[in-house]
Write a protein that holds these residues in place. Structure first.
Motif, PDB file in Angstrom:
ATOM      1  N   PHE A  84     -14.151   8.458 -10.068  1.00 23.81           N
ATOM      2  CA  PHE A  84     -14.293   8.108  -8.412  1.00 23.81           C
ATOM      3  C   PHE A  84     -15.279   7.287  -8.017  1.00 23.81           C
ATOM      4  CE2 PHE A  84     -11.251  11.624  -8.606  1.00 23.81           C
ATOM      5  CZ  PHE A  84     -10.543  11.601  -7.445  1.00 23.81           C
ATOM      6  N   TRP A  85     -16.480   7.255  -9.125  1.00 25.64           N
ATOM      7  CA  TRP A  85     -17.564   6.159  -8.824  1.00 25.64           C
ATOM      8  C   TRP A  85     -17.877   5.700 -10.282  1.00 25.64           C
ATOM      9  CZ3 TRP A  85     -17.619  11.282  -6.813  1.00 25.64           C
ATOM     10  CH2 TRP A  85     -17.543  11.380  -5.445  1.00 25.64           C
ATOM     11  N   ASP A  86     -18.287   4.236  -9.981  1.00 30.86           N
ATOM     12  CA  ASP A  86     -18.643   3.310 -11.243  1.00 30.86           C
ATOM     13  C   ASP A  86     -20.187   3.688 -11.617  1.00 30.86           C
ATOM     14  OD1 ASP A  86     -20.112   1.852  -9.566  1.00 30.86           O
ATOM     15  OD2 ASP A  86     -18.739   0.063  -9.605  1.00 30.86           O
ATOM     16  N   GLU A  87     -20.816   3.242 -12.540  1.00 34.24           N
ATOM     17  CA  GLU A  87     -22.101   3.788 -12.991  1.00 34.24           C
ATOM     18  C   GLU A  87     -23.208   3.159 -11.926  1.00 34.24           C
ATOM     19  OE1 GLU A  87     -23.085   2.270 -17.069  1.00 34.24           O
ATOM     20  OE2 GLU A  87     -21.431   3.787 -17.924  1.00 34.24           O
ATOM     21  N   GLU A  88     -22.621   2.326 -10.725  1.00 35.85           N
ATOM     22  CA  GLU A  88     -23.623   1.878 -10.089  1.00 35.85           C
ATOM     23  C   GLU A  88     -23.453   2.674  -8.622  1.00 35.85           C
ATOM     24  OE1 GLU A  88     -21.895  -0.675 -11.768  1.00 35.85           O
ATOM     25  OE2 GLU A  88     -23.845  -0.566 -12.872  1.00 35.85           O
ATOM     26  N   GLY A  89     -22.509   3.749  -8.576  1.00 39.93           N
ATOM     27  CA  GLY A  89     -22.064   4.578  -7.714  1.00 39.93           C
ATOM     28  C   GLY A  89     -21.311   4.124  -6.464  1.00 39.93           C
ATOM     29  N   ASN A  90     -20.355   2.728  -7.177  1.00 46.24           N
ATOM     30  CA  ASN A  90     -19.662   2.215  -6.097  1.00 46.24           C
ATOM     31  C   ASN A  90     -18.098   3.058  -6.261  1.00 46.24           C
ATOM     32  OD1 ASN A  90     -21.007  -0.003  -5.352  1.00 46.24           O
ATOM     33  ND2 ASN A  90     -20.888  -0.523  -7.232  1.00 46.24           N
ATOM     34  N   LYS A  91     -17.540   3.349  -5.091  1.00 45.13           N
ATOM     35  CA  LYS A  91     -16.276   3.987  -5.358  1.00 45.13           C
ATOM     36  C   LYS A  91     -15.141   3.120  -6.001  1.00 45.13           C
ATOM     37  CE  LYS A  91     -16.288   6.405  -0.737  1.00 45.13           C
ATOM     38  NZ  LYS A  91     -15.613   6.920   0.458  1.00 45.13           N
ATOM     39  N   ILE A  92     -14.161   3.879  -6.728  1.00 46.13           N
ATOM     40  CA  ILE A  92     -13.137   3.083  -7.358  1.00 46.13           C
ATOM     41  C   ILE A  92     -11.877   3.705  -6.640  1.00 46.13           C
ATOM     42  CG2 ILE A  92     -11.770   3.224  -9.700  1.00 46.13           C
ATOM     43  CD1 ILE A  92     -14.627   4.189 -11.031  1.00 46.13           C
ATOM     44  N   PRO A  93     -11.244   2.844  -6.006  1.00 48.27           N
ATOM     45  CA  PRO A  93     -10.208   3.041  -4.657  1.00 48.27           C
ATOM     46  C   PRO A  93      -8.974   3.815  -5.265  1.00 48.27           C
ATOM     47  CG  PRO A  93     -11.441   0.904  -4.600  1.00 48.27           C
ATOM     48  CD  PRO A  93     -11.846   1.520  -5.779  1.00 48.27           C
ATOM     49  N   GLU A  94      -8.659   3.297  -6.451  1.00 48.24           N
ATOM     50  CA  GLU A  94      -7.396   4.001  -7.051  1.00 48.24           C
ATOM     51  C   GLU A  94      -7.517   5.347  -7.109  1.00 48.24           C
ATOM     52  OE1 GLU A  94      -5.620   3.965 -11.125  1.00 48.24           O
ATOM     53  OE2 GLU A  94      -5.293   2.167 -10.438  1.00 48.24           O
ATOM     54  N   ALA A  95      -8.421   5.860  -7.760  1.00 50.11           N
ATOM     55  CA  ALA A  95      -8.624   7.373  -7.699  1.00 50.11           C
ATOM     56  C   ALA A  95      -8.559   8.031  -6.210  1.00 50.11           C
ATOM     57  CB  ALA A  95      -9.918   7.660  -8.521  1.00 50.11           C
ATOM     58  N   TRP A  96      -9.305   7.644  -5.416  1.00 46.73           N
ATOM     59  CA  TRP A  96      -9.383   7.966  -3.987  1.00 46.73           C
ATOM     60  C   TRP A  96      -8.018   8.011  -3.412  1.00 46.73           C
ATOM     61  CZ3 TRP A  96     -13.943  10.125  -1.818  1.00 46.73           C
ATOM     62  CH2 TRP A  96     -15.036   9.826  -2.328  1.00 46.73           C
ATOM     63  N   ASP A  97      -7.077   7.050  -3.688  1.00 47.12           N
ATOM     64  CA  ASP A  97      -6.033   6.985  -3.122  1.00 47.12           C
ATOM     65  C   ASP A  97      -5.105   8.197  -3.788  1.00 47.12           C
ATOM     66  OD1 ASP A  97      -6.501   4.746  -1.766  1.00 47.12           O
ATOM     67  OD2 ASP A  97      -5.659   3.355  -2.903  1.00 47.12           O
ATOM     68  N   LEU A  98      -5.267   8.414  -5.000  1.00 54.58           N
ATOM     69  CA  LEU A  98      -4.504   9.452  -5.722  1.00 54.58           C
ATOM     70  C   LEU A  98      -4.777  10.945  -5.203  1.00 54.58           C
ATOM     71  CD1 LEU A  98      -4.475   7.997  -9.411  1.00 54.58           C
ATOM     72  CD2 LEU A  98      -2.569   7.991  -7.686  1.00 54.58           C
ATOM     73  N   LEU A  99      -6.060  10.859  -5.049  1.00 55.95           N
ATOM     74  CA  LEU A  99      -6.633  12.304  -4.237  1.00 55.95           C
ATOM     75  C   LEU A  99      -6.092  12.624  -2.977  1.00 55.95           C
ATOM     76  CD1 LEU A  99      -8.614  14.516  -4.239  1.00 55.95           C
ATOM     77  CD2 LEU A  99     -10.216  13.384  -3.443  1.00 55.95           C
ATOM     78  N   ILE A 100      -6.110  11.624  -2.082  1.00 55.65           N
ATOM     79  CA  ILE A 100      -5.295  11.635  -0.678  1.00 55.65           C
ATOM     80  C   ILE A 100      -3.765  12.108  -0.790  1.00 55.65           C
ATOM     81  CG2 ILE A 100      -4.725  10.541   1.583  1.00 55.65           C
ATOM     82  CD1 ILE A 100      -7.876  11.512   1.031  1.00 55.65           C
ATOM     83  N   ASN A 101      -3.388  11.073  -1.780  1.00 53.99           N
ATOM     84  CA  ASN A 101      -1.978  11.448  -2.117  1.00 53.99           C
ATOM     85  C   ASN A 101      -1.459  12.958  -2.335  1.00 53.99           C
ATOM     86  OD1 ASN A 101      -1.003   8.894  -1.620  1.00 53.99           O
ATOM     87  ND2 ASN A 101      -0.750   8.341  -3.633  1.00 53.99           N
ATOM     88  N   ALA A 102      -2.487  13.510  -3.254  1.00 53.77           N
ATOM     89  CA  ALA A 102      -2.307  14.810  -3.826  1.00 53.77           C
ATOM     90  C   ALA A 102      -2.500  16.108  -2.729  1.00 53.77           C
ATOM     91  CB  ALA A 102      -3.260  15.130  -4.939  1.00 53.77           C
ATOM     92  N   ILE A 103      -3.576  15.654  -1.971  1.00 53.69           N
ATOM     93  CA  ILE A 103      -3.631  16.685  -0.908  1.00 53.69           C
ATOM     94  C   ILE A 103      -2.704  16.495   0.237  1.00 53.69           C
ATOM     95  CG2 ILE A 103      -5.286  17.284   1.023  1.00 53.69           C
ATOM     96  CD1 ILE A 103      -7.499  16.136  -0.549  1.00 53.69           C
ATOM     97  N   ASN A 104      -2.238  15.434   0.496  1.00 53.90           N
ATOM     98  CA  ASN A 104      -0.977  15.462   1.442  1.00 53.90           C
ATOM     99  C   ASN A 104       0.334  15.826   1.074  1.00 53.90           C
ATOM    100  OD1 ASN A 104      -2.459  13.745   3.473  1.00 53.90           O
ATOM    101  ND2 ASN A 104      -2.044  11.632   2.554  1.00 53.90           N
ATOM    102  N   TRP A 105       0.500  15.763  -0.232  1.00 50.92           N
ATOM    103  CA  TRP A 105       1.764  16.376  -0.911  1.00 50.92           C
ATOM    104  C   TRP A 105       1.702  17.758  -0.837  1.00 50.92           C
ATOM    105  CZ3 TRP A 105       1.380  12.433  -5.730  1.00 50.92           C
ATOM    106  CH2 TRP A 105       1.860  11.222  -5.181  1.00 50.92           C
ATOM    107  N   ALA A 106       0.327  18.222  -1.317  1.00 43.77           N
ATOM    108  CA  ALA A 106       0.077  19.664  -1.237  1.00 43.77           C
ATOM    109  C   ALA A 106       0.561  20.324   0.238  1.00 43.77           C
ATOM    110  CB  ALA A 106      -1.160  20.084  -1.686  1.00 43.77           C
ATOM    111  N   GLU A 107       0.011  19.620   1.135  1.00 46.32           N
ATOM    112  CA  GLU A 107       0.049  20.065   2.633  1.00 46.32           C
ATOM    113  C   GLU A 107       1.614  20.192   2.899  1.00 46.32           C
ATOM    114  OE1 GLU A 107      -2.244  17.879   5.431  1.00 46.32           O
ATOM    115  OE2 GLU A 107      -3.992  19.403   5.448  1.00 46.32           O
ATOM    116  N   LYS A 108       2.260  19.168   2.625  1.00 48.99           N
ATOM    117  CA  LYS A 108       3.627  18.664   2.676  1.00 48.99           C
ATOM    118  C   LYS A 108       4.446  20.073   2.190  1.00 48.99           C
ATOM    119  CE  LYS A 108       7.665  15.593   2.341  1.00 48.99           C
ATOM    120  NZ  LYS A 108       7.907  14.190   1.783  1.00 48.99           N
ATOM    121  N   HIS A 109       4.009  20.458   1.050  1.00 47.23           N
ATOM    122  CA  HIS A 109       4.949  21.612   0.338  1.00 47.23           C
ATOM    123  C   HIS A 109       3.922  23.042   0.401  1.00 47.23           C
ATOM    124  CE1 HIS A 109       7.927  18.562  -0.884  1.00 47.23           C
ATOM    125  NE2 HIS A 109       6.822  17.729  -1.246  1.00 47.23           N
TER     126      HIS A 109
END
Length: 377
Positions: A84-109
């Motif tokens: 979720f973060w590179d060594e400089e502390g910057n967000k890695i967007p793809e992982a955050w998108d997957l996290l949001i997808n997962a939570i949304n899918w969980a809520e939907k189901h």
């Protein structure tokens, strides 16, 4: 006219009473994050080298639909700092998108989600076992502790819009502090920081030393906060649950194991290598059965009652190669104790080496295990 006025006064009084009750309940701030049966969606956003398309396709909406249809009511979702973060502390967007997808899918189901910060750069629960204890700087570095808080601030910024009845935070997995007070102090620090942002979010707090049941009695829980769930992990007897596991010394044992009863017979003990005998000795003396599990859980149950909080076994399970009949008997005993004491649980895990689902074949690899897990539903 007087009767009408009287009725109006009564109505106003009832409304006022209702409002007061509502405010009182709101002030108490107890949410509705209630959990019972779940599994860990592991080795995806944590403990995995998959990236890009392979990671994106590993877990999809149909996985959450499947868990719902099977009878699970929540998931524990481990995530790692390096994803979720590179060594400089910057967000890695793809992982955050997957996290949001997962939570949304969980809520939907109809599944609640515990977001579990599983491994961070300043702390890895297996570092000591792998001879890298110097890598665990978390408990001796103010900077590392602030980094942990900052990670949760960023997670909170993204997740705070989700209902407190739907999403909970487990701010660290399996802490391994030299002193219990080091962990207790960090709990207080992170709890205070998160409560200033999200007063009603459920926080899952585990015990020191790999979230061990035996260290629950040393846990100092923030007083007066009812939106906390207490967590422990349980894989005992390890020689059964981790039989043949290549990452642990006990997995080198190739003799017979038994359950319930004496796990290793004297004959099998004598036949083992001298290097393994110190690890095997305890299994030649103690009988393992449902009563042993009850005894092991006693401290954790007592702590949960002391604080009037729900108890949660966040990890438990049996390595795939273990004899299935032994695995099922142990699972039955675990479920018995969970039910007796209203302990929520998430198996380790959904589709990895302790799991029941095969993502490659898109089919069950252990359907009887799922049926057993849901047998009390």
């Amino acid at each position: 006219m007087r009767k009408i006025l009287s009725l109006a006064v009564v109505a106003m009084m009832l409304l006022a009473l209702s409002t007061c009750t509502s405010k009182s309940e709101k002030n108490e701030g107890v949410n509705n994050f209630r959990i019972e049966r779940g599994t860990n969606v592991s080795h995806w956003l944590s403990q995995s080298e998959e990236r890009g398309e392979a990671r994106r396709l590993h877990i999809q909406e149909d996985d959450f639909a499947r868990l719902d249809s099977l009878g699970f009511d929540f998931v524990r979702l481990p995530i790692d700092e390096v994803q979720f973060w590179d060594e400089e502390g910057n967000k890695i967007p793809e992982a955050w998108d997957l996290l949001i997808n997962a939570i949304n899918w969980a809520e939907k189901h109809h599944l609640r989600t515990i977001v579990d910060l599983h491994i961070i750069r300043s702390h890895y629960f297996n570092a000591v076992n792998e001879g890298g204890d110097d890598a665990n700087t978390l408990f001796t570095s103010d900077t590392a502790q602030q980094d942990l808080i900052n990670m949760w601030f960023q997670l909170s910024d993204v997740l705070k819009g989700y209902s407190v009845d739907s999403v909970a935070y487990e701010f660290m997995n399996e802490p391994v502090a030299d002193e219990h007070d080091q962990w207790n102090q960090l709990i207080a620090k992170v709890h205070k920081a998160l409560r200033e942002r999200e007063p009603q979010r459920t926080l899952v707090i585990g015990s020191n030393r790999w979230q061990g049941y035996e260290t629950m009695k040393y846990l100092q829980v923030p007083e007066g906060d009812k939106n906390i769930i207490l967590s422990f992990h349980y894989y005992n007897p390890m020689i059964l649950t981790h039989y043949g596991a290549p990452w642990t010394p006990i997995g080198q044992y190739t003799g017979k194991v038994n359950y319930p009863g004496i796990i290793v017979s004297k004959e099998d003990y004598e036949a083992a290598s001298d290097s393994l005998k110190p690890l095997l000795e305890e299994y030649t003396k103690q009988e393992w059965n449902v009563d042993k599990i009850r005894a092991d859980f006693a401290d954790a149950i007592s702590v949960a009652k002391k604080y009037d909080l729900q108890l949660f076994c966040g990890e438990w399970g049996v390595f795939e190669p273990v004899d299935r009949e032994l695995a099922y008997q142990w699972t039955k005993d675990m479920l018995t104790v969970f039910k007796e004491n209203n302990i929520a649980w998430t198996t380790w895990c959904y589709d990895a080496d302790f799991g029941f689902w095969d993502q490659q074949k898109h089919d069950f690899k252990d359907k009887p295990l799922v049926e057993l897990l849901m047998s009390e539903k």
